[in-house]
Enzyme design. Structure first.
Site, PDB file in Angstrom:
ATOM      1  N   CYS A 128     -62.981 -41.850  90.110  1.00 25.32           N
ATOM      2  CA  CYS A 128     -62.546 -42.639  88.614  1.00 25.32           C
ATOM      3  C   CYS A 128     -61.889 -42.400  88.027  1.00 25.32           C
ATOM      4  O   CYS A 128     -62.227 -42.392  87.090  1.00 25.32           O
ATOM      5  CB  CYS A 128     -64.277 -42.872  88.656  1.00 25.32           C
ATOM      6  SG  CYS A 128     -64.412 -43.843  87.222  1.00 25.32           S
ATOM      7  N   CYS A 131     -63.251 -44.332  84.200  1.00 27.34           N
ATOM      8  CA  CYS A 131     -64.159 -44.125  83.651  1.00 27.34           C
ATOM      9  C   CYS A 131     -64.530 -42.561  84.183  1.00 27.34           C
ATOM     10  O   CYS A 131     -63.691 -41.702  83.823  1.00 27.34           O
ATOM     11  CB  CYS A 131     -65.409 -43.950  82.603  1.00 27.34           C
ATOM     12  SG  CYS A 131     -66.802 -45.135  83.946  1.00 27.34           S
ATOM     13  N   SER A 132     -66.102 -41.910  84.764  1.00 27.08           N
ATOM     14  CA  SER A 132     -66.045 -40.707  85.074  1.00 27.08           C
ATOM     15  C   SER A 132     -66.972 -40.879  86.446  1.00 27.08           C
ATOM     16  O   SER A 132     -67.482 -40.050  86.392  1.00 27.08           O
ATOM     17  CB  SER A 132     -65.594 -39.606  84.352  1.00 27.08           C
ATOM     18  OG  SER A 132     -67.302 -39.445  83.220  1.00 27.08           O
ATOM     19  N   CYS A 133     -66.853 -41.841  86.851  1.00 22.29           N
ATOM     20  CA  CYS A 133     -68.338 -42.119  87.760  1.00 22.29           C
ATOM     21  C   CYS A 133     -68.804 -41.076  88.890  1.00 22.29           C
ATOM     22  O   CYS A 133     -67.194 -40.866  89.350  1.00 22.29           O
ATOM     23  CB  CYS A 133     -67.960 -43.656  88.147  1.00 22.29           C
ATOM     24  SG  CYS A 133     -68.719 -45.097  87.137  1.00 22.29           S
TER      25      CYS A 133
END
Lengths: 237, 100
Positions: A128, A131-133
């Site tokens: 991702c 962000c860091s999904c």
């Protein structure tokens, strides 16, 4: 962790051994989280009890849900079909409900879950860049490296080099397909069943379907059962 | 549910627009051409949802677009067949041919 029998309050021990500070420092991000959380509770957006329940859930989830999904799909073609067709629904068959515990989906937003099947022609990997999904209900919390800007920006433009750094070298005839989770979909990779696992039970298979194999940076192997089984040594003395 | 403007297999170009408000359309995809590989359900676009308009925000069809890595990155070091997939709301896509 075992070791020290007594604690000092964040200062060097008198006996010359360094001790580990207990919350002697707080990052700006932690202060921000605390402030937003208290405000949200004050405004009645959620309660302290809701927060506690969620934190308990978050601490308890791990990649075992995903491992179960893959193992079951490897042994049961009908389940595999249902899983690829509607990931969110099929998850319920192994006891994972994406709406729990918040009632509106997992935190980070409401999501749709898709399982990406690896084939001899296509190797999938997830990242991702925004962000860091990450599919937390099935894989738990993401590993630290997954959240680093370095992984995120390099995986989309230099995927083969990044995979090689994980020890995964894919031949030129395999298409590397990167999935950037930029909207509401969350992804998990379903690796190919490795050789030497014929006749294995779901439970046996689940053990070799590790977190990294479901992110797509590693391939499962009969015999390898954890991504984090390396005993780390302290980097300083 | 609105009928999606693009079909699976259509060549689309990600609009090369400036982000005035919150968007989840990554800069590295803007201006690039890919192929629609799947449809996604209608969602409230991030431009509205980011401002709390969950109930009354504008809903649009979303698409999965598959890019060739060599189209995204002129200095791509992998192989010709490598791809990248990402999702876009309809407003960020236009037919690939038109603006050539």
């Amino acid at each position: 962790m075992s070791g020290s029998h007594h604690r000092h309050d964040g200062h060097d021990g008198h006996d010359g051994h360094p001790t580990f500070p207990v919350a002697s420092r707080v990052s700006e991000f932690e202060i921000l989280e605390l402030a937003v959380r208290e405000l949200a509770i004050e405004k009645g957006i959620f309660s302290a009890e809701d927060h506690r329940r969620f934190a308990e859930w978050a601490d308890g989830v791990g990649p075992h849900g995903g491992s179960k999904l893959v193992a079951k799909a490897w042994n049961d073609p009908e389940f595999k079909r249902r899983l690829l067709e509607n990931g969110t629904e099929a998850c319920k068959e192994v006891g994972i409900d994406w709406l729990k515990p918040t009632g509106t989906g997992t935190p980070s937003d409401y999501t749709f879950f898709y399982v990406l099947e690896n084939t001899p022609e296509v190797h999938n990997v997830i990242v991702c860049t925004l962000c860091s999904c990450y599919p937390r209900p099935v894989l738990g919390m993401s590993p630290d490296w997954y959240r680093t800007p370095s992984y995120r920006r390099r995986m989309v433009r230099r995927p083969r080099e990044v995979l090689a750094e994980f020890g995964l070298h894919l031949p030129p005839e395999v298409e590397v397909r990167v999935h950037d989770s930029n909207q509401k979909s969350r992804f998990m990779v379903m690796p190919m069943r490795p050789e030497g696992t014929e006749g294995w039970s779901d439970e046996q298979l689940a053990e070799i379907v590790t977190r990294d194999t479901m992110i797509g940076v590693a391939l499962p192997k009969a015999g390898r059962t954890s991504d984090e089984d390396v005993q780390a040594k302290a980097a300083w003395r | 549910m609105a009928k999606p403007k693009f079909d699976i297999g259509d060549e689309v170009r990600v609009r090369n627009q400036t982000s005035l408000f919150h968007t989840r359309t990554q800069k590295y995809t803007r201006g690039h051409v890919g192929v629609v590989s799947d449809h996604r359900p209608e969602w409230v676009i991030p431009e509205d949802e980011a401002f709390g308009r969950v109930e009354d925000g504008r809903k649009e069809p979303f698409y999965v677009v598959r890019f060739k890595q060599t189209d995204l990155w002129p200095d791509y070091t992998g192989f010709e067949r490598d791809t990248l997939e990402s999702e876009f709301s309809e407003r960020w896509l236009e037919p690939a041919r038109k603006e050539k």
